[in-house]
Scaffold this motif. Structure first.
Motif, PDB file in Angstrom:
ATOM      1  N   PRO A 206       0.782  -1.240   0.000  1.00  0.00           N
ATOM      2  CA  PRO A 206       0.000   0.000   0.000  1.00  0.00           C
ATOM      3  C   PRO A 206       0.814   1.291   0.000  1.00  0.00           C
ATOM      4  CG  PRO A 206      -1.049  -1.591   1.417  1.00  0.00           C
ATOM      5  CD  PRO A 206       0.252  -2.212   0.988  1.00  0.00           C
ATOM      6  N   LEU A 207       2.041   1.260   0.505  1.00  0.00           N
ATOM      7  CA  LEU A 207       2.861   2.464   0.428  1.00  0.00           C
ATOM      8  C   LEU A 207       3.371   2.719  -0.984  1.00  0.00           C
ATOM      9  CD1 LEU A 207       4.879   2.532   3.769  1.00  0.00           C
ATOM     10  CD2 LEU A 207       2.851   3.838   3.125  1.00  0.00           C
ATOM     11  N   GLY A 208       3.146   1.759  -1.885  1.00  0.00           N
ATOM     12  CA  GLY A 208       3.355   2.004  -3.303  1.00  0.00           C
ATOM     13  C   GLY A 208       4.719   1.710  -3.867  1.00  0.00           C
ATOM     14  N   GLN A 209       5.625   1.142  -3.070  1.00  0.00           N
ATOM     15  CA  GLN A 209       6.973   0.889  -3.566  1.00  0.00           C
ATOM     16  C   GLN A 209       7.675  -0.127  -2.680  1.00  0.00           C
ATOM     17  OE1 GLN A 209       8.474   4.863  -3.222  1.00  0.00           O
ATOM     18  NE2 GLN A 209       8.942   4.672  -1.037  1.00  0.00           N
ATOM     19  N   ALA A 210       8.839  -0.571  -3.144  1.00  0.00           N
ATOM     20  CA  ALA A 210       9.665  -1.449  -2.320  1.00  0.00           C
ATOM     21  C   ALA A 210      10.277  -0.645  -1.179  1.00  0.00           C
ATOM     22  CB  ALA A 210      10.764  -2.084  -3.168  1.00  0.00           C
ATOM     23  N   GLY A 211      10.534  -1.328  -0.072  1.00  0.00           N
ATOM     24  CA  GLY A 211      11.243  -0.689   1.022  1.00  0.00           C
ATOM     25  C   GLY A 211      12.725  -0.627   0.731  1.00  0.00           C
ATOM     26  N   THR A 212      13.480  -0.013   1.628  1.00  0.00           N
ATOM     27  CA  THR A 212      14.929   0.057   1.471  1.00  0.00           C
ATOM     28  C   THR A 212      15.606  -0.758   2.573  1.00  0.00           C
ATOM     29  OG1 THR A 212      15.292   1.998   2.886  1.00  0.00           O
ATOM     30  CG2 THR A 212      14.686   2.400   0.566  1.00  0.00           C
ATOM     31  N   ALA A 213      16.820  -1.182   2.289  1.00  0.00           N
ATOM     32  CA  ALA A 213      17.580  -1.945   3.283  1.00  0.00           C
ATOM     33  C   ALA A 213      17.839  -1.104   4.533  1.00  0.00           C
ATOM     34  CB  ALA A 213      18.898  -2.416   2.678  1.00  0.00           C
ATOM     35  N   ASP A 214      18.033   0.195   4.348  1.00  0.00           N
ATOM     36  CA  ASP A 214      18.261   1.069   5.499  1.00  0.00           C
ATOM     37  C   ASP A 214      17.021   1.147   6.396  1.00  0.00           C
ATOM     38  OD1 ASP A 214      20.861   1.617   4.772  1.00  0.00           O
ATOM     39  OD2 ASP A 214      20.381   3.494   3.761  1.00  0.00           O
ATOM     40  N   GLU A 215      15.836   1.115   5.792  1.00  0.00           N
ATOM     41  CA  GLU A 215      14.611   1.125   6.593  1.00  0.00           C
ATOM     42  C   GLU A 215      14.500  -0.141   7.434  1.00  0.00           C
ATOM     43  OE1 GLU A 215      11.802   3.934   3.731  1.00  0.00           O
ATOM     44  OE2 GLU A 215      11.976   1.803   3.285  1.00  0.00           O
ATOM     45  N   VAL A 216      14.886  -1.277   6.863  1.00  0.00           N
ATOM     46  CA  VAL A 216      14.905  -2.520   7.630  1.00  0.00           C
ATOM     47  C   VAL A 216      15.912  -2.416   8.769  1.00  0.00           C
ATOM     48  CG1 VAL A 216      15.401  -4.998   7.550  1.00  0.00           C
ATOM     49  CG2 VAL A 216      14.209  -3.898   5.635  1.00  0.00           C
ATOM     50  N   ALA A 217      17.093  -1.902   8.456  1.00  0.00           N
ATOM     51  CA  ALA A 217      18.159  -1.803   9.457  1.00  0.00           C
ATOM     52  C   ALA A 217      17.744  -0.947  10.647  1.00  0.00           C
ATOM     53  CB  ALA A 217      19.422  -1.226   8.810  1.00  0.00           C
ATOM     54  N   THR A 218      17.000   0.109  10.387  1.00  0.00           N
ATOM     55  CA  THR A 218      16.539   0.986  11.468  1.00  0.00           C
ATOM     56  C   THR A 218      15.625   0.231  12.421  1.00  0.00           C
ATOM     57  OG1 THR A 218      16.715   2.963  10.088  1.00  0.00           O
ATOM     58  CG2 THR A 218      15.236   3.088  11.984  1.00  0.00           C
ATOM     59  N   VAL A 219      14.742  -0.597  11.876  1.00  0.00           N
ATOM     60  CA  VAL A 219      13.818  -1.371  12.714  1.00  0.00           C
ATOM     61  C   VAL A 219      14.580  -2.417  13.520  1.00  0.00           C
ATOM     62  CG1 VAL A 219      11.815  -2.886  12.721  1.00  0.00           C
ATOM     63  CG2 VAL A 219      11.902  -0.968  11.130  1.00  0.00           C
ATOM     64  N   VAL A 220      15.531  -3.096  12.884  1.00  0.00           N
ATOM     65  CA  VAL A 220      16.325  -4.106  13.589  1.00  0.00           C
ATOM     66  C   VAL A 220      17.098  -3.468  14.739  1.00  0.00           C
ATOM     67  CG1 VAL A 220      18.263  -5.716  13.378  1.00  0.00           C
ATOM     68  CG2 VAL A 220      16.490  -5.653  11.606  1.00  0.00           C
ATOM     69  N   ALA A 221      17.715  -2.318  14.473  1.00  0.00           N
ATOM     70  CA  ALA A 221      18.471  -1.625  15.528  1.00  0.00           C
ATOM     71  C   ALA A 221      17.552  -1.245  16.692  1.00  0.00           C
ATOM     72  CB  ALA A 221      19.148  -0.384  14.948  1.00  0.00           C
ATOM     73  N   PHE A 222      16.341  -0.816  16.380  1.00  0.00           N
ATOM     74  CA  PHE A 222      15.375  -0.494  17.432  1.00  0.00           C
ATOM     75  C   PHE A 222      15.072  -1.724  18.285  1.00  0.00           C
ATOM     76  CE2 PHE A 222      10.787  -0.923  18.413  1.00  0.00           C
ATOM     77  CZ  PHE A 222      10.720  -0.049  19.486  1.00  0.00           C
ATOM     78  N   LEU A 223      14.812  -2.868  17.643  1.00  0.00           N
ATOM     79  CA  LEU A 223      14.465  -4.077  18.394  1.00  0.00           C
ATOM     80  C   LEU A 223      15.614  -4.570  19.272  1.00  0.00           C
ATOM     81  CD1 LEU A 223      12.403  -6.050  15.714  1.00  0.00           C
ATOM     82  CD2 LEU A 223      11.533  -4.975  17.808  1.00  0.00           C
ATOM     83  N   LEU A 224      16.839  -4.254  18.876  1.00  0.00           N
ATOM     84  CA  LEU A 224      17.998  -4.639  19.689  1.00  0.00           C
ATOM     85  C   LEU A 224      18.284  -3.638  20.804  1.00  0.00           C
ATOM     86  CD1 LEU A 224      20.500  -5.784  16.897  1.00  0.00           C
ATOM     87  CD2 LEU A 224      19.230  -7.264  18.475  1.00  0.00           C
ATOM     88  N   SER A 225      17.642  -2.493  20.756  1.00  0.00           N
ATOM     89  CA  SER A 225      17.973  -1.401  21.676  1.00  0.00           C
ATOM     90  C   SER A 225      17.133  -1.435  22.945  1.00  0.00           C
ATOM     91  CB  SER A 225      17.760  -0.056  20.974  1.00  0.00           C
ATOM     92  OG  SER A 225      16.371   0.244  20.883  1.00  0.00           O
ATOM     93  N   GLY A 226      17.557  -0.627  23.909  1.00  0.00           N
ATOM     94  CA  GLY A 226      16.806  -0.493  25.145  1.00  0.00           C
ATOM     95  C   GLY A 226      15.431   0.116  24.948  1.00  0.00           C
ATOM     96  N   ALA A 227      15.233   0.821  23.843  1.00  0.00           N
ATOM     97  CA  ALA A 227      13.920   1.413  23.564  1.00  0.00           C
ATOM     98  C   ALA A 227      12.863   0.334  23.338  1.00  0.00           C
ATOM     99  CB  ALA A 227      14.002   2.323  22.339  1.00  0.00           C
TER     100      ALA A 227
END
Length: 256
Positions: A206-227
Motif C-alpha cells: 500500500p505504500l506504493g513501492q519497495a522498502g529500502t535496506a536502510d529502513e529494515v536496518a533501522t527497525v532491527v536496531a530499534f528491536l535490539l535497543s533499550g527502547a
C-alpha cells in the motif's frame, strides 16, 4: 584487528556482507562493534572500521561460536541478528521430498544455530541480550513456487516465539522482522527482465513501492535497543502494508 575496549556493546550479524545484512551491520556500527558471518571473503557493502568478518557457514555451530567470541573480545555481546538465508525455489511436483526438506533445513538451520549460540553465550555470562530473526511476509502469505523458503520462514517465526517464551525469564528478548519486497541487488536483477514489477509492487504494498535496506536496518536496531526493552516474541511486519492488503478484483471500481 587490535582489541580495544572502546565500544560499549557488540553485535553479530549473519549474512551481513551484502544487501539487507550489510545495511543492518552498517547501522549497528553506530551502537557498537559488529562481527559479520558470511560465506564471502570480504565485507563488501558492510566494510566499516568497527566491523570485522568471520568467513564461513552461519549454520555451523563452530563458526557461530567463533563469531560470538570475537565480538565479546571487543565489547560485551548484546545482540544477534539471524539474517542469512538461501533463496532456491522448488515444488512438490518438481523436486523430491528429500530435496525440499534439505532446502527447508538449510534456512532453518541458520536461525536455530544463531539462536542456540546467542542464548548460550548470554546465559553462560548471566547477561540479558536480544535476538532478531529476519523473516518474510511469505511466512504468512507464500508466493507460488517458493514452498521451501515460505515453510522455513514460518518455522523461524515459530522459533522466535518459542525462544522468547523459554528465555524471556533470562532477560533474553527474541523478535523477528517480516519483510516485504525490499530494494536490493536481487530485486534489481529481477526488475531487469520483469519491468512490470514496480507496478505490481505498487498494488501489493500500500505504500506504493519497495522498502529500502536502510529502513529494515533501522527497525532491527530499534528491536535490539533499550527502547524495545518490553518487546519480546513479536513478529513485526516491515512490508509497507503488504501483509494487511487484501487484493480484490472489484477494488479498481471503488473510489479512493
Amino acid at each position: 584487528m587490535s582489541r580495544q575496549q572502546g565500544s560499549e556493546r557488540s553485535f553479530v550479524v549473519t549474512g551481513g556482507a551484502r544487501g539487507i545484512g550489510a545495511a543492518i551491520a552498517a547501522r549497528l556500527t553506530q551502537d557498537g562493534h559488529v562481527v559479520v558471518i558470511d560465506t564471502a571473503d570480504t565485507l563488501g557493502d558492510s566494510a566499516r572500521p568497527s566491523t570485522e568478518l568471520v568467513t564461513g557457514d552461519a549454520g555451523d555451530p563452530a563458526i557461530a561460536s567463533s563469531a560470538a567470541e570475537q565480538a565479546e573480545s571487543v565489547a560485551p555481546l548484546a545482540g544477534w541478528v539471524n539474517n542469512a538465508a538461501i533463496f532456491r525455489d522448488a515444488s512438490l511436483t518438481t523436486a523430491t521430498a528429500a530435496d525440499i526438506l534439505a532446502l527447508i533445513d538449510a534456512n532453518l538451520r541458520l536461525a536455530v544455530t544463531g539462536c542456540h549460540t546467542a542464548v548460550g553465550h548470554f546465559t553462560h555470562r548471566d547477561r540479558p541480550g536480544a535476538i532478531v530473526n529476519v523473516s518474510s511476509h511469505q511466512a504468512q502469505r507464500p508466493v507460488r513456487g517458493a514452498l521451501p523458503y515460505a515453510t522455513a520462514k514460518a518455522a523461524i517465526e515459530g522459533l522466535t516465539r518459542a525462544v522468547a517464551v523459554d528465555h524471556g525469564p533470562n532477560g533474553i528478548r527474541t523478535n523477528a522482522v517480516a519483510l516485504g519486497a525490499i530494494a536490493t541487488a536481487r530485486l534489481d536483477e529481477y526488475r531487469s527482465t520483469h519491468p512490470e514489477v514496480d507496478a505490481q509492487l505498487a498494488e501489493l504494498q500500500p505504500l506504493g513501492q519497495a522498502g529500502t535496506a536502510d529502513e529494515v536496518a533501522t527497525v532491527v536496531a530499534f528491536l535490539l535497543s533499550g527502547a524495545a526493552a518490553f518487546i519480546n516474541g513479536a513478529i513485526l511486519p516491515v512490508d509497507g502494508g503488504r501483509s494487511v492488503n487484501g487484493p480484490d478484483p472489484e477494488a479498481a471500481a471503488r473510489p479512493r
